[in-house]
Design an enzyme around this catalytic site. Sequence first.
Site, PDB file in Angstrom:
ATOM      1  N   HIS A   1      -8.464   9.743  12.709  1.00 17.97           N
ATOM      2  CA  HIS A   1      -9.681   8.936  12.828  1.00 17.97           C
ATOM      3  C   HIS A   1     -10.361   9.263  14.169  1.00 17.97           C
ATOM      4  CE1 HIS A   1      -9.687   6.513   9.295  1.00 17.97           C
ATOM      5  NE2 HIS A   1      -8.639   5.777   9.589  1.00 17.97           N
TER       6      HIS A   1
ATOM      7  N   ARG B   1     -10.836  -2.268  -2.236  1.00 17.35           N
ATOM      8  CA  ARG B   1     -11.503  -3.568  -2.352  1.00 17.35           C
ATOM      9  C   ARG B   1     -12.477  -3.520  -3.514  1.00 17.35           C
ATOM     10  NH1 ARG B   1     -15.905  -6.395  -0.411  1.00 17.35           N
ATOM     11  NH2 ARG B   1     -16.815  -4.442   0.318  1.00 17.35           N
TER      12      ARG B   1
ATOM     13  N   ARG C   1     -20.162   7.328   5.978  1.00 17.29           N
ATOM     14  CA  ARG C   1     -20.661   6.347   5.000  1.00 17.29           C
ATOM     15  C   ARG C   1     -21.800   5.569   5.625  1.00 17.29           C
ATOM     16  NH1 ARG C   1     -16.700   1.671   2.304  1.00 17.29           N
ATOM     17  NH2 ARG C   1     -18.039   1.213   0.517  1.00 17.29           N
TER      18      ARG C   1
ATOM     19  N   SER D   1     -17.134  -3.276   4.792  1.00 19.61           N
ATOM     20  CA  SER D   1     -15.766  -2.937   4.427  1.00 19.61           C
ATOM     21  C   SER D   1     -14.799  -3.294   5.564  1.00 19.61           C
ATOM     22  CB  SER D   1     -15.697  -1.431   4.116  1.00 19.61           C
ATOM     23  OG  SER D   1     -14.427  -1.082   3.646  1.00 19.61           O
TER      24      SER D   1
HETATM   25  P1  PAP Z   1      -9.215   3.438   6.041  1.00 25.89           P
HETATM   26  O1  PAP Z   1     -10.099   4.089   7.057  1.00 25.89           O
HETATM   27  O2  PAP Z   1      -8.604   2.171   6.512  1.00 25.89           O
HETATM   28  O3  PAP Z   1      -8.240   4.391   5.443  1.00 25.89           O
HETATM   29  P2  PAP Z   1     -11.064   3.909   3.942  1.00 25.89           P
HETATM   30  O4  PAP Z   1     -10.248   4.424   2.839  1.00 25.89           O
HETATM   31  O5  PAP Z   1     -11.802   4.894   4.775  1.00 25.89           O
HETATM   32  O6  PAP Z   1     -10.183   2.966   4.852  1.00 25.89           O
HETATM   33  O7  PAP Z   1     -12.160   2.913   3.379  1.00 25.89           O
HETATM   34  C1  PAP Z   1     -11.850   1.904   2.494  1.00 25.89           C
HETATM   35  C2  PAP Z   1     -13.014   1.816   1.532  1.00 25.89           C
HETATM   36  O8  PAP Z   1     -12.904   2.862   0.543  1.00 25.89           O
HETATM   37  C3  PAP Z   1     -13.006   0.515   0.756  1.00 25.89           C
HETATM   38  O9  PAP Z   1     -14.385   0.214   0.535  1.00 25.89           O
HETATM   39  P3  PAP Z   1     -14.929  -1.271   0.233  1.00 25.89           P
HETATM   40  O10 PAP Z   1     -14.293  -2.184   1.227  1.00 25.89           O
HETATM   41  O11 PAP Z   1     -16.406  -1.188   0.409  1.00 25.89           O
HETATM   42  O12 PAP Z   1     -14.545  -1.564  -1.170  1.00 25.89           O
HETATM   43  C4  PAP Z   1     -12.276   0.904  -0.508  1.00 25.89           C
HETATM   44  O13 PAP Z   1     -12.505   0.032  -1.592  1.00 25.89           O
HETATM   45  C5  PAP Z   1     -12.867   2.281  -0.751  1.00 25.89           C
HETATM   46  N1  PAP Z   1     -12.042   3.106  -1.636  1.00 25.89           N
HETATM   47  C6  PAP Z   1     -10.700   3.294  -1.588  1.00 25.89           C
HETATM   48  N2  PAP Z   1     -10.301   4.113  -2.565  1.00 25.89           N
HETATM   49  C7  PAP Z   1     -11.412   4.456  -3.260  1.00 25.89           C
HETATM   50  C8  PAP Z   1     -11.643   5.279  -4.415  1.00 25.89           C
HETATM   51  N3  PAP Z   1     -10.652   5.887  -5.033  1.00 25.89           N
HETATM   52  N4  PAP Z   1     -12.912   5.393  -4.845  1.00 25.89           N
HETATM   53  C9  PAP Z   1     -13.946   4.759  -4.237  1.00 25.89           C
HETATM   54  N5  PAP Z   1     -13.781   3.977  -3.148  1.00 25.89           N
HETATM   55  C10 PAP Z   1     -12.536   3.817  -2.658  1.00 25.89           C
END
Ligand code: PAP
Length: 316
Positions: free
Chosen positions: A122, A282, A146, A154
């Site tokens: 990160h 989420r 994003r 998020s």
């Molecule tokens: P991290 O940096 O803690 O690893 P990261 O995976 O970058 O988190 O971001 C999480 C977001 O990706 C969440 O978005 P939201 O809160 O707006 O819903 C999560 O839902 C989304 N996410 C995780 N997996 C997927 C997927 N397979 N397809 C689309 N979005 C996803």
Amino acid sequence: MKLSKVSLEEAERNKRQAFNDTPHFFLHHHKLCNYKGFWLSENVVTNVELLRDGFAPRPTDVFIASHPKCGTTWLKGLAFAALNRLLTLNPHECVPLLEVTLQGMNLSYVESMSSPRLLSFHLPASMLPTSINDVFSNCRIIYVCRETKDVFTSTWHFYQTLIESVGMKPPPIEDAFESFCGGVVPYGPIWEHVLEYWRESQQKPGKVLFLRYEEMIEDPRRILRMIAQFMGCEFSKEEENTGLVDKLVELCGFNSLSNIEENKHELIIDGNIKIKKSLFFRKGLVGDWANLLTPEMAQRLDEITQEKFNGSGLNF
Ligand code: PAP
């Protein structure tokens, strides 16, 4: 991995110097310090120093890089699936986060991984170990960004749930929003984070592949093919004909990943911080900020983003 040039004591000393009075913390439980223009947690600062001089990348390494909450989990899944033509675990377990792993339990695992390794950061580009940016290094970086309002949304939901799960009270959303706008959020400010990788990708397109969460949502097949090509493992005609790309996209898709049994258990990060795997899934939507932010908040973030990205060629 050799960690000889910077001792742990030296790294600790530098870290202590880097700490100053934080204007306001995004999270009660997360002590952040401003280190070279970015807000990092204590253990990450130590690890940056250790990694910078000691990490020995392999030419075949591929790094997934991102500001948190920009689609890291998904991108890790897609890249792992492209490389291995399958995905069996939670993407975070397939692709270790290097600056956190280092102090925890899994360094030997990183060293024992067979090539080509998929690793992640990160960290902002300016903090990557110089060996990765070396002109003689063939390592490749895939970065995902994003839209800022969705990143805040998020982030807010993630930490709100996390804080409540340990019996603490989250800060008022207004305070969290102010922190985010001021860049005081783990790995923030997000704008500078994105810009650093954006510029790298413009200067070295063969080394840095710059992606957006929104384009992954729009056409995940195209992005999976692009990732595979960038990593040198593109899909053959035969694989295309068997529908492999569709299958892998489906496997890494939000519904598939969030519903497998494996992702309903705890994920242990950095030895003692336990985060439920389900927290990484989420809604997975574009534009969910509209359900959280007031019009004033949205306008404020848009203005900051516009101002920061002005002249860079990058916009949302
Ligand atoms: P991290 O940096 O803690 O690893 P990261 O995976 O970058 O988190 O971001 C999480 C977001 O990706 C969440 O978005 P939201 O809160 O707006 O819903 C999560 O839902 C989304 N996410 C995780 N997996 C997927 C997927 N397979 N397809 C689309 N979005 C996803």
